[in-house]
Every structure is written in structure tokens, then in C-alpha cells.
Design a protein around this motif. Structure first.
Motif, short mmCIF file in Angstrom:
data_model
loop_
_atom_site.label_atom_id
_atom_site.label_comp_id
_atom_site.label_asym_id
_atom_site.label_seq_id
_atom_site.Cartn_x
_atom_site.Cartn_y
_atom_site.Cartn_z
N ASN A 11 0.87 -1.17 0.00
CA ASN A 11 0.00 0.00 0.00
C ASN A 11 0.90 1.22 0.00
O ASN A 11 1.76 1.36 0.87
CB ASN A 11 -0.91 -0.01 1.22
CG ASN A 11 -1.94 1.10 1.18
OD1 ASN A 11 -2.11 1.75 0.16
ND2 ASN A 11 -2.63 1.30 2.28
N PRO A 175 -7.58 -1.71 -9.73
CA PRO A 175 -8.67 -1.48 -8.80
C PRO A 175 -9.69 -2.62 -8.85
O PRO A 175 -9.90 -3.22 -9.90
CB PRO A 175 -9.30 -0.17 -9.28
CG PRO A 175 -8.44 0.33 -10.39
CD PRO A 175 -7.65 -0.83 -10.89
N TYR A 214 -6.35 1.54 -0.38
CA TYR A 214 -7.35 2.45 -0.91
C TYR A 214 -6.69 3.77 -1.26
O TYR A 214 -5.79 4.23 -0.56
CB TYR A 214 -8.46 2.68 0.12
CG TYR A 214 -9.33 1.47 0.36
CD1 TYR A 214 -10.52 1.30 -0.34
CD2 TYR A 214 -8.95 0.50 1.28
CE1 TYR A 214 -11.33 0.18 -0.12
CE2 TYR A 214 -9.73 -0.62 1.50
CZ TYR A 214 -10.93 -0.77 0.80
OH TYR A 214 -11.70 -1.88 1.00
N GLU A 215 -7.17 4.38 -2.35
CA GLU A 215 -6.61 5.66 -2.78
C GLU A 215 -7.64 6.39 -3.61
O GLU A 215 -8.11 5.87 -4.63
CB GLU A 215 -5.33 5.41 -3.59
CG GLU A 215 -4.60 6.66 -4.01
CD GLU A 215 -3.35 6.31 -4.82
OE1 GLU A 215 -2.39 5.79 -4.22
OE2 GLU A 215 -3.37 6.55 -6.05
N GLY A 217 -10.72 6.83 -3.46
CA GLY A 217 -11.94 6.07 -3.74
C GLY A 217 -11.73 4.76 -4.45
O GLY A 217 -12.70 4.02 -4.67
N LEU A 218 -10.49 4.44 -4.84
CA LEU A 218 -10.20 3.17 -5.52
C LEU A 218 -9.72 2.14 -4.50
O LEU A 218 -8.99 2.46 -3.56
CB LEU A 218 -9.12 3.37 -6.59
CG LEU A 218 -9.46 4.35 -7.71
CD1 LEU A 218 -8.29 4.45 -8.67
CD2 LEU A 218 -10.72 3.93 -8.45
N HIS A 219 -10.12 0.90 -4.74
CA HIS A 219 -9.71 -0.22 -3.88
C HIS A 219 -8.82 -1.16 -4.67
O HIS A 219 -9.24 -1.70 -5.72
CB HIS A 219 -10.96 -0.96 -3.38
CG HIS A 219 -10.68 -2.34 -2.90
ND1 HIS A 219 -11.39 -3.45 -3.34
CD2 HIS A 219 -9.75 -2.82 -2.02
CE1 HIS A 219 -10.91 -4.54 -2.77
NE2 HIS A 219 -9.92 -4.18 -1.97
N TRP A 221 -6.57 -4.67 -4.82
CA TRP A 221 -6.90 -5.95 -4.20
C TRP A 221 -5.73 -6.90 -3.98
O TRP A 221 -5.88 -7.95 -3.36
CB TRP A 221 -7.97 -6.67 -5.01
CG TRP A 221 -7.75 -6.67 -6.50
CD1 TRP A 221 -8.18 -5.72 -7.38
CD2 TRP A 221 -7.06 -7.65 -7.27
NE1 TRP A 221 -7.79 -6.06 -8.67
CE2 TRP A 221 -7.10 -7.25 -8.62
CE3 TRP A 221 -6.41 -8.86 -6.94
CZ2 TRP A 221 -6.52 -7.98 -9.65
CZ3 TRP A 221 -5.84 -9.60 -7.97
CH2 TRP A 221 -5.89 -9.15 -9.30
N ASN A 240 -6.27 -8.13 -0.46
CA ASN A 240 -6.62 -7.00 0.41
C ASN A 240 -5.72 -6.82 1.63
O ASN A 240 -6.15 -6.25 2.63
CB ASN A 240 -8.08 -7.12 0.87
CG ASN A 240 -9.04 -7.25 -0.29
OD1 ASN A 240 -8.89 -6.58 -1.30
ND2 ASN A 240 -10.00 -8.15 -0.15
#
Length: 283
Positions: A11, A175, A214-215, A217-219, A221, A240
Motif C-alpha cells: 500500500n 482497482p 485504498y486511494e 476512492g479506488l480499492h 486488491w 486486500n
């Protein structure tokens, strides 16, 4: 020969290159302790993904005089590294890039050739398009690198295969999109399916490192994977969460698979060239 491979799913902090460098160096130390030969980081691992107006300030060069890369180049004396970053050329065009570092040198830099500008993606507004897909020689054999959207198109892996890449290294900031079932996102399902297919079709090793977190609003995986030339899964990272996924590539598998399944031997490249020339002339 056997290659000890590690895939880092990290991350990142958006635009905070120094903080992301510190995380890279931490993961490099962990991988060294596991006697890793090659550690692969995700797309834009030094910068974060949704850079937009931060692109220019986040750019660095994979040279010894660069304040960020000098540390990574030093670390590459102990193990080879694939680093995701923003590259800037002499005319101040900026590229999504991956650098292969080994023995204190940047052996190869790949500029992302396909920039998605559909759905939630807007890369074409902020980055220039790369214009080459090349394999390169390493101490472990000939390899090739692609970045995310590059391998959503069939031609870049095919070109790497023809150019001699026996190990394909894919990096992503993918994402999560489309919940297929309770356990797996549709985007994860697709990436795993296509990387497995490339390994089988091109009788090559294919490894994929994807970021997490997360960045804007994007996730993202995670879910790193590696496949052998038979298309068999060698390793699968968790979804995740940050992790390093370790596996070993038995490079002798290339000979065993290709002796049984000579797809590379029988590939008709001149036919492909001729038909592409015909199609392009028609257009």
C-alpha cells in the motif's frame, strides 16, 4: 537453474516518494532474509496511482545521482528488483514505468504502452504513451516487463515471447471492479485467468504483482500470482492485505514443457507479419 522470486503487494502513500522508498527498503530487507533473487513491486510503487497534477513532482530517474534511486540501486547488489515509478525523458514527457535493477545498474526500463482512458481511468491526460515492447537479458535469462493495461492486450505478451522473454513480469495497480461472488472480484478473476493463459500459450513463466489499499476512492486488491510454463499456479498472494509472496521458478521447466509442446518452434512469425501488413494496407 532455480530462481527465488518474491512479489510485493504494498500500500503506497500518494505522492510521498520518500515514505514509499522507506517501505521498499523494508520489504527488500525482508526478501533478502529469505534469500530472494528477484523482488517485484507493483505499478507506480514509488508514487501511488492517482497522481494527476503530482506527476511532475513525483518523477525520478533510475540513476546513481537520483536521491531516491541511489538507495534502490545500492540494494540491487544483493538482489534484483523491479520498481514502479514515474519516468521523465529529456524533453520532459512523463511515463508510467518499471525499472529492472541489478548489480547497481538499471538493466531495462519499460514505459507503459497502453494508457486506459475509459471508465474510472484517466491516465492519458497525465502521461505519455510508451512506444516499445522489448525483452532484455538478466543473470537469470531473458525477461520482459509489462504494466497493467499492457497485458489486457494480446500483442505485448506476444511480442515479448517472440523477442525471447522466458519470464514475463507483470505489475499492476488494479482497482477492484465487479463482485463476481463473495470471495473474488471480477477484476481479480480476469487478471488471474489471463496471466494463466499467457503462461500456457507462450510456455513461459508469468508473474504478477498488484498493489493493495485504498486511494482516492479506488480499492486495490493485491492477490499476487506466479504460473509456470504449463500454466500451473506456483503461488498466490492474499487479497486486500500487504504481503510478500515467495515462490521458486525451476527454469529447467522451460525445456521440459517446450520439448513436449513446441508452440514456440512452430510459431509462424512471417505469416503474422504478412497478414498484419495486409490488414494495415487495407485500412
Amino acid at each position: 537453474m532455480k530462481l527465488n522470486l518474491a512479489l510485493a503487494q504494498i500500500n503506497t502513500r500518494l505522492g510521498d516518494v520518500e515514505s514509499n522508498l522507506a517501505k521498499h527498503l523494508e520489504y527488500i530487507e525482508q526478501a533478502k532474509a529469505e534469500k530472494t533473487d528477484l523482488l517485484v513491486f507493483p505499478e507506480l510503487s514509488l508514487t501511488g496511482y492517482v497522481l494527476q497534477d503530482l506527476v511532475a513532482s513525483a518523477a525520478h530517474k533510475p540513476t546513481e545521482d537520483d536521491p531516491i534511486f541511489k538507495h534502490l540501486l545500492k540494494a540491487s547488489h544483493d538482489l534484483d528488483l523491479v520498481i514502479g515509478f514515474v519516468d521523465e525523458d529529456s524533453r520532459h514527457r512523463f511515463y508510467i514505468a518499471s525499472a529492472y535493477l541489478s548489480g547497481g545498474k538499471a538493466i531495462h526500463v519499460h514505459h507503459k504502452v497502453y494508457l486506459p482512458t475509459y471508465g474510472l481511468f484517466d491516465e492519458g491526460r497525465f502521461f505519455a504513451w510508451g512506444d516499445s515492447v522489448r525483452a532484455f537479458d538478466t543473470r537469470f535469462g531473458r525477461m520482459g516487463m509489462l504494466i497493467c493495461e499492457d497485458f489486457w492486450h494480446a500483442s505485448p505478451p506476444y511480442l515479448l515471447w517472440l523477442d525471447g522473454a522466458d519470464i514475463m513480469l507483470f505489475s499492476s495497480a488494479s482497482p477492484g471492479r465487479g463482485l463476481n461472488d463473495k470471495e473474488k472480484l471480477e477484476s481479480a478473476r480476469w487478471v488471474e485467468r489471463v496471466t494463466k493463459a499467457y503462461a500456457s500459450m507462450f510456455t513461459s513463466f508469468v508473474a504478477h504483482a498488484n498493489r493493495v489499499g485504498y486511494e482516492d476512492g479506488l480499492h486495490f486488491w493485491g492477490g499476487a500470482t506466479a504460473f509456470d510454463p504449463n500454466g500451473e499456479e506456483l503461488a498466490h498472494g492474499p487479497y486486500n492485505e500487504e504481503a510478500i509472496t515467495y515462490t521458486q521458478l525451476d527454469l529447467n521447466q522451460l525445456r521440459r514443457t517446450r520439448a513436449r509442446l513446441p508452440l514456440l518452434r512452430d510459431e509462424r512469425t512471417a505469416l503474422t507479419r504478412n497478414e498484419l501488413n495486409r490488414i494495415l494496407a487495407r485500412d
